[in-house]
Design an enzyme around this catalytic site. Structure first.
Site, PDB file in Angstrom:
ATOM      1  N   GLY A  14       0.782  -1.230   0.000  1.00 43.73           N
ATOM      2  CA  GLY A  14       0.000   0.000   0.000  1.00 43.73           C
ATOM      3  C   GLY A  14       0.811   1.277   0.000  1.00 43.73           C
ATOM      4  O   GLY A  14       0.351   2.318   0.469  1.00 43.73           O
ATOM      5  N   ILE A  94      -6.028  -9.860 -12.206  1.00 42.74           N
ATOM      6  CA  ILE A  94      -6.522  -9.471 -13.538  1.00 42.74           C
ATOM      7  C   ILE A  94      -8.043  -9.440 -13.465  1.00 42.74           C
ATOM      8  O   ILE A  94      -8.671 -10.416 -13.050  1.00 42.74           O
ATOM      9  CB  ILE A  94      -6.049 -10.473 -14.606  1.00 42.74           C
ATOM     10  CG1 ILE A  94      -4.523 -10.413 -14.727  1.00 42.74           C
ATOM     11  CG2 ILE A  94      -6.702 -10.147 -15.951  1.00 42.74           C
ATOM     12  CD1 ILE A  94      -3.926 -11.436 -15.670  1.00 42.74           C
ATOM     13  N   HIS A 111       1.367   0.984 -13.445  1.00 39.31           N
ATOM     14  CA  HIS A 111       2.098  -0.206 -13.877  1.00 39.31           C
ATOM     15  C   HIS A 111       3.590   0.131 -13.888  1.00 39.31           C
ATOM     16  O   HIS A 111       3.980   1.159 -14.466  1.00 39.31           O
ATOM     17  CB  HIS A 111       1.629  -0.641 -15.267  1.00 39.31           C
ATOM     18  CG  HIS A 111       2.299  -1.874 -15.770  1.00 39.31           C
ATOM     19  ND1 HIS A 111       1.975  -3.135 -15.312  1.00 39.31           N
ATOM     20  CD2 HIS A 111       3.292  -2.039 -16.665  1.00 39.31           C
ATOM     21  CE1 HIS A 111       2.744  -4.020 -15.932  1.00 39.31           C
ATOM     22  NE2 HIS A 111       3.559  -3.386 -16.743  1.00 39.31           N
ATOM     23  N   GLU A 177       6.527   6.240  -9.242  1.00 42.60           N
ATOM     24  CA  GLU A 177       5.124   5.924  -8.921  1.00 42.60           C
ATOM     25  C   GLU A 177       4.525   6.864  -7.893  1.00 42.60           C
ATOM     26  O   GLU A 177       3.407   7.376  -8.080  1.00 42.60           O
ATOM     27  CB  GLU A 177       5.024   4.484  -8.413  1.00 42.60           C
ATOM     28  CG  GLU A 177       5.328   3.450  -9.460  1.00 42.60           C
ATOM     29  CD  GLU A 177       5.116   2.038  -8.941  1.00 42.60           C
ATOM     30  OE1 GLU A 177       4.237   1.838  -8.103  1.00 42.60           O
ATOM     31  OE2 GLU A 177       5.840   1.172  -9.388  1.00 42.60           O
TER      32      GLU A 177
HETATM   33  C1  GRF Z   1       4.325  -1.235  -7.057  1.00 42.86           C
HETATM   34  O1  GRF Z   1       5.564  -1.206  -7.762  1.00 42.86           O
HETATM   35  C2  GRF Z   1       3.199  -1.404  -8.039  1.00 42.86           C
HETATM   36  O2  GRF Z   1       3.451  -0.799  -9.296  1.00 42.86           O
HETATM   37  C3  GRF Z   1       3.145  -2.874  -8.199  1.00 42.86           C
HETATM   38  O3  GRF Z   1       3.245  -3.344  -6.867  1.00 42.86           O
HETATM   39  C4  GRF Z   1       4.258  -2.526  -6.234  1.00 42.86           C
HETATM   40  C5  GRF Z   1       3.927  -2.308  -4.781  1.00 42.86           C
HETATM   41  O4  GRF Z   1       2.774  -1.555  -4.686  1.00 42.86           O
HETATM   42  N1  GRF Z   1       1.943  -3.320  -8.838  1.00 42.86           N
HETATM   43  P1  GRF Z   1       2.195  -1.001  -3.254  1.00 42.86           P
HETATM   44  O5  GRF Z   1       3.346  -0.841  -2.289  1.00 42.86           O
HETATM   45  O6  GRF Z   1       1.242  -2.063  -2.738  1.00 42.86           O
HETATM   46  O7  GRF Z   1       1.538   0.287  -3.610  1.00 42.86           O
END
Ligand code: GRF
Length: 221
Positions: A14, A94, A111, A177
């Site tokens: 998260g 998905i 992504h 991100e």
């Molecule tokens: C991130 O790099 C996201 O792009 C991928 O999972 C990673 C961790 O996401 N799908 P988060 O820490 O749960 O936001």
């Protein structure tokens, strides 16, 4: 005029959710959190949501006999939040066409690659194996094509010789991100970003290419 309602779907730590929480808290995202949903009951992101006072529930995909049954249950929980914006943030399932079509135009995903390069999993290793000079992340509208919807914003950096997949994942998250997702969600919340006829429109302009972090930095300079 009530502010738009933002729902976030997660599967794991998260960190992207946390960035959205902080951007909403400091006023950069003019929206209200409707809730956080996770397909895993043990997702750390659920704790982050609750710590921020956001309703957070899990809809464990393991509790359902088929992908369609899970999608139906998740859609039911999401619909009940009446979201104007849905952000998939580290969400690792998905979603089927019926789910996507119900929320299409309201739903974004982040992504960890420079789409259209490397849709799917294991993006950092694939970029390294290809010897790419640059790598990064993309926020796009979610359409039935996996990681294939119109790109909205992208950030990139130069791959360093000592970058391995783990280091790249950390750089993509921290350098890209956590910056581009709050920006994209803010555009949605302000009604400046929309999906129309299969294209992303920002302030009425059709995006032929995603906006880049560099564009934003130059704009603010
Ligand atoms: C991130 O790099 C996201 O792009 C991928 O999972 C990673 C961790 O996401 N799908 P988060 O820490 O749960 O936001």
């Amino acid at each position: 005029m009530s502010r738009p309602r933002l729902a976030v779907l997660i599967s794991g730590r998260g960190r992207n959710l946390q960035a959205l929480i902080e951007a909403q808290r400091d006023g950069r995202i003019p929206a209200e959190f409707a809730g956080v949903l996770s397909n895993r009951a043990d997702a750390e992101g659920l704790l982050r949501a609750r710590a921020a006072g956001i309703p957070a529930v899990s809809v464990p995909h393991r509790d359902y006999p088929t992908r369609a049954a899970f999608d139906t249950a998740l859609a039911q929980s999401l619909r009940a939040l009446h979201p104007d914006i849905v952000a998939l943030a580290g969400f690792m399932r998905i979603l089927g066409d019926a789910f996507v079509q119900e929320f299409e135009g309201r739903m974004l995903n982040i992504h960890p690659s420079l789409l259209p390069k490397y849709p799917g999993l294991d993006t950092h290793r694939r970029a390294l194996e290809a010897g790419d000079a640059e790598h990064g992340a993309t926020v796009h509208f979610v359409t039935p094509a996996l990681d294939g919807g119109p790109a909205v914003i992208q950030g990139r950096f130069r791959v360093q010789p000592d970058d391995d997949a783990e280091r790249l994942a950390q750089r993509v998250l921290e350098e890209v991100e956590l910056k581009i997702y709050p920006q994209a969600v803010a555009w949605m919340a302000r009604g400046e970003l929309m999906l129309r006829d299969g294209a992303a429109l920002l302030c009425g302009h059709r995006l032929q290419q995603p906006v880049t972090l560099q564009d934003l930095e130059e704009a603010f300079r």
